[in-house]
Structure formats: C-alpha cells, structure tokens
Write a protein that holds these residues in place. Structure first.
Motif, short mmCIF file in Angstrom:
data_model
loop_
_atom_site.label_atom_id
_atom_site.label_comp_id
_atom_site.label_asym_id
_atom_site.label_seq_id
_atom_site.Cartn_x
_atom_site.Cartn_y
_atom_site.Cartn_z
N ALA A 100 -47.01 -9.31 -2.53
CA ALA A 100 -45.73 -8.61 -2.46
C ALA A 100 -45.88 -7.23 -3.08
O ALA A 100 -46.74 -7.02 -3.93
N PRO A 101 -45.01 -6.29 -2.66
CA PRO A 101 -45.00 -5.01 -3.36
C PRO A 101 -44.42 -5.22 -4.75
O PRO A 101 -43.57 -6.09 -4.95
N PRO A 102 -44.87 -4.45 -5.75
CA PRO A 102 -44.28 -4.58 -7.08
C PRO A 102 -42.79 -4.25 -7.05
O PRO A 102 -42.35 -3.40 -6.27
N MET A 103 -42.02 -4.89 -7.90
CA MET A 103 -40.60 -4.54 -8.02
C MET A 103 -40.49 -3.17 -8.69
O MET A 103 -41.46 -2.68 -9.29
N SER A 104 -39.34 -2.55 -8.58
CA SER A 104 -39.15 -1.25 -9.23
C SER A 104 -39.17 -1.42 -10.74
O SER A 104 -38.95 -2.52 -11.27
N THR A 159 -35.82 -2.71 -11.98
CA THR A 159 -35.63 -4.13 -11.68
C THR A 159 -36.48 -4.98 -12.61
O THR A 159 -36.02 -6.02 -13.11
N PHE A 160 -37.70 -4.56 -12.86
CA PHE A 160 -38.60 -5.24 -13.79
C PHE A 160 -37.93 -5.40 -15.16
O PHE A 160 -37.85 -6.50 -15.72
N ARG A 161 -37.43 -4.30 -15.70
CA ARG A 161 -36.76 -4.34 -17.00
C ARG A 161 -35.53 -5.25 -16.96
O ARG A 161 -35.34 -6.09 -17.85
N ASP A 162 -34.71 -5.10 -15.93
CA ASP A 162 -33.47 -5.86 -15.85
C ASP A 162 -33.71 -7.35 -15.68
O ASP A 162 -32.97 -8.18 -16.22
N ARG A 163 -34.76 -7.70 -14.93
CA ARG A 163 -35.08 -9.13 -14.74
C ARG A 163 -35.51 -9.77 -16.06
O ARG A 163 -35.18 -10.92 -16.33
N LEU A 164 -36.27 -9.04 -16.85
CA LEU A 164 -36.70 -9.56 -18.14
C LEU A 164 -35.50 -9.74 -19.07
O LEU A 164 -35.38 -10.77 -19.76
N ARG A 165 -34.62 -8.78 -19.08
CA ARG A 165 -33.42 -8.90 -19.93
C ARG A 165 -32.52 -10.04 -19.46
O ARG A 165 -31.92 -10.75 -20.27
N ALA A 166 -32.41 -10.21 -18.15
CA ALA A 166 -31.58 -11.29 -17.61
C ALA A 166 -32.13 -12.65 -18.00
O ALA A 166 -31.39 -13.65 -18.01
N GLU A 167 -33.42 -12.70 -18.35
CA GLU A 167 -34.05 -13.95 -18.77
C GLU A 167 -33.77 -14.24 -20.25
O GLU A 167 -34.24 -15.23 -20.79
N GLY A 168 -33.02 -13.36 -20.89
CA GLY A 168 -32.68 -13.56 -22.29
C GLY A 168 -33.68 -12.97 -23.25
O GLY A 168 -33.64 -13.26 -24.46
N LEU A 169 -34.57 -12.13 -22.76
CA LEU A 169 -35.61 -11.53 -23.60
C LEU A 169 -35.10 -10.27 -24.29
O LEU A 169 -34.27 -9.54 -23.74
#
Length: 309
Positions: free
Chosen positions: A2-6, A9-19
């Motif tokens: 897959a192409p890397p996420m932006s 998006t990378f930052r937001d996905r990590l934060r959404a995981e509670g990190l």
C-alpha cells in the motif's frame, strides 16, 4: 502492499489509538527521500535503540550520527509509553534484508529465518525505535509494551493488515538481535496486536530466532583470500553476520555489506581490533584485520552471535 498514509493521518491514527504522541520539530518533512523511494509499504518493524535516557534517545533517532544520518525511524517509543514522531518518509532504520522474509510479510505468513541481506527495507516498512539498552537485561515496562501494541494495531488496521505484518529487526536482517530483553515476548505481543485490530490471533507462532554462529577458522580463511584476485573468492555466510556487526559499530558502510571479506571489511575489523586494545605486531603498526578469537568473541557478545572453531 500500500502507499504510505499521509503524515497527518499517521499522527491522527496513533492519537485515536489512545497514545500520547509528541511531535518533534518539523517531523513531517524530515526524511531521506532524496536517497530513494518510500513505499509501497508492507509492514511495521520494531527495533531497540541501545541507548538510555528519553531525551538523548529521541535526539539520536531524529538526527542520527556521522555514519548514519537521521531520521533513524518514524517514531521513538520511550519507556514511559510516549510516541515521539521524529520523521516521516524514508528513514534509516531497516537497511538491507531478506527477500524471503519480505515475501512472507506481504503474504502475511510466518517469516523464515533470515539468511541474506539484499532487499531495501527502508523503502518498505514503517519503523519504530524503542528505548532500551538491548543488553538482554534492560526491562520493557508495561506502558512501553502497550504503546508498541497500539502503534502496530493502528497502522495495521488502517492498511487492512493482520498482525503478521509486524516484524522485528532480527526477523529482517542477519546479525540483528533487536528487540530483546525481559518482557519482550514476541508471540504474546503479536496476539495482543491481533486482538486489538479486531481479528483472531494468528494460528501459528513465530519461530524462535536461530542462534547465530560464526566459525573462526572459516572466517580467517575468507579474510586471507583476496576477493579481487583471479579465481573464485572464498564465500562464507558468517562473513555477512560479522559485517552486519561492523556496520552497527559504524566501522563499515551498509553498501559494503556483501559477504566478501575484502579490503573494506578487513579495515573495519582492524579498527574494531584497535578498539579492543590490539595493534600490529610491530610498534606503530595498525591491527591486521584478520579476526582473532578474543576480538571476534567480543564482537559476537555485543551483536548476538557465538564464535565456534
């Protein structure tokens, strides 16, 4: 694949995981893209740093050093469980690795034992360095292990990957031992990643890494044969293991990790011998770069291989 996420998006996905995510400087644009492509991506690779102290660790991973410029990963997971974003794009973290391992990660099956280093991993993986001395004794706190699980789950969920797309540096490149230490039990950690993604745990567990052994006699024979001379040079698989250790020590360029004990490898070994307190037979002469039992054993102890006859 897959192409890397932006970066956002990378930052937001990590934060959404509670990190707890810490953005370090202009991390979104700090990369090694000028040296080659990043992507398509196939998985997440976990490392240990061989450092202590969060601030020092983050600085090293962001800036790198003279022989290996930063960033050395995309994120640094410190012992308190915080994720420090230090770069985004191509990063100097994976190096060359085994094409069979890459094929296994893409197919999401148990990777085979790594025995060659010919494929560019910096292009293919997200990389996370984890603060740990890497001496087999430095523990992995629960907060740090949980952060690793959440980081991997967040990325795998975004790309639709299973936990089989998560691997260790030791799975990828011969001679690597990271991550290791008390609490770093890989199969249970992968099961936790899998459960967090929302899929069933893998039906098989990763095999224990094979003990790496280097024959002193075979290595000496390879070292005494000039690969540039006419005829077939002496090839020995243990040479690559030793070269990988010398690369880690900053004594040999990764581009010269080719399995042949040539002039560059001999020079790197000579510098290692001098670090260990050895010099040439005559005063003022450099060490000869022909491996000996004591200096090779010291290199093996530090980099995870055993010296045999």
């Amino acid at each position: 694949m897959a192409p890397p996420m932006s970066a956002a998006t990378f930052r937001d996905r990590l934060r959404a995981e509670g990190l707890i995510v810490v953005e370090v400087g202009d991390w979104q644009n700090h990369n090694r893209n000028s040296k080659g492509p990043w992507g398509p991506v196939h998985g997440v690779m976990i490392h240990h740093t061989v450092t202590s102290g969060s601030a020092r660790t983050v600085a090293i991973c962001r800036d790198g050093h003279s022989s290996l410029p930063g960033p050395l990963c995309h994120g640094v997971i410190t012992k308190d469980g915080r994720v420090h974003l230090v770069g985004y794009g191509r990063a100097n973290h994976a190096g060359l690795g085994d094409p069979d391992v890459l094929a296994a990660v893409i197919a999401e099956r148990t990777p085979p034992a790594d025995n060659e280093a010919t494929v560019d991993g910096n292009r293919s993986f997200y990389g996370f360095e984890c603060e740990n001395l890497g001496d087999g004794e430095d523990p992995w706190p629960a907060a740090q292990r949980e952060a690793i699980v959440r980081v991997c789950a967040a990325i795998c969920r975004y790309h639709g990957w299973s936990a089989r797309s998560v691997l260790r540096h030791l799975d990828w490149q011969p001679g690597k031992i990271d991550p290791r230490g008390p609490g770093m039990d890989w199969a249970p950690l992968l099961e936790r990643v899998s459960k967090r993604i929302g899929r069933k745990p893998p039906t098989t567990t990763l095999p224990k890494p094979q003990a790496l052994k280097v024959s002193l006699s075979k290595l000496v024979k390879a070292a005494r044969t000039d690969p540039a001379a006419k005829g077939t040079p002496v090839t020995y698989a243990g040479t690559r293991i030793v070269e990988a250790a010398l690369v880690d020590e900053g004594l040999l360029s990764k581009q010269l990790l080719d399995g042949h004990y040539g002039t560059s490898t001999k020079t790197a070994m000579s510098e290692w011998q001098e670090r260990c307190g050895y010099s040439g037979r005559k005063a003022g002469q450099p060490a000869d770069g022909i491996p000996g039992p004591t200096t090779l054993a010291k290199l093996g102890k530090k980099h995870g291989f055993t010296v045999i006859a």
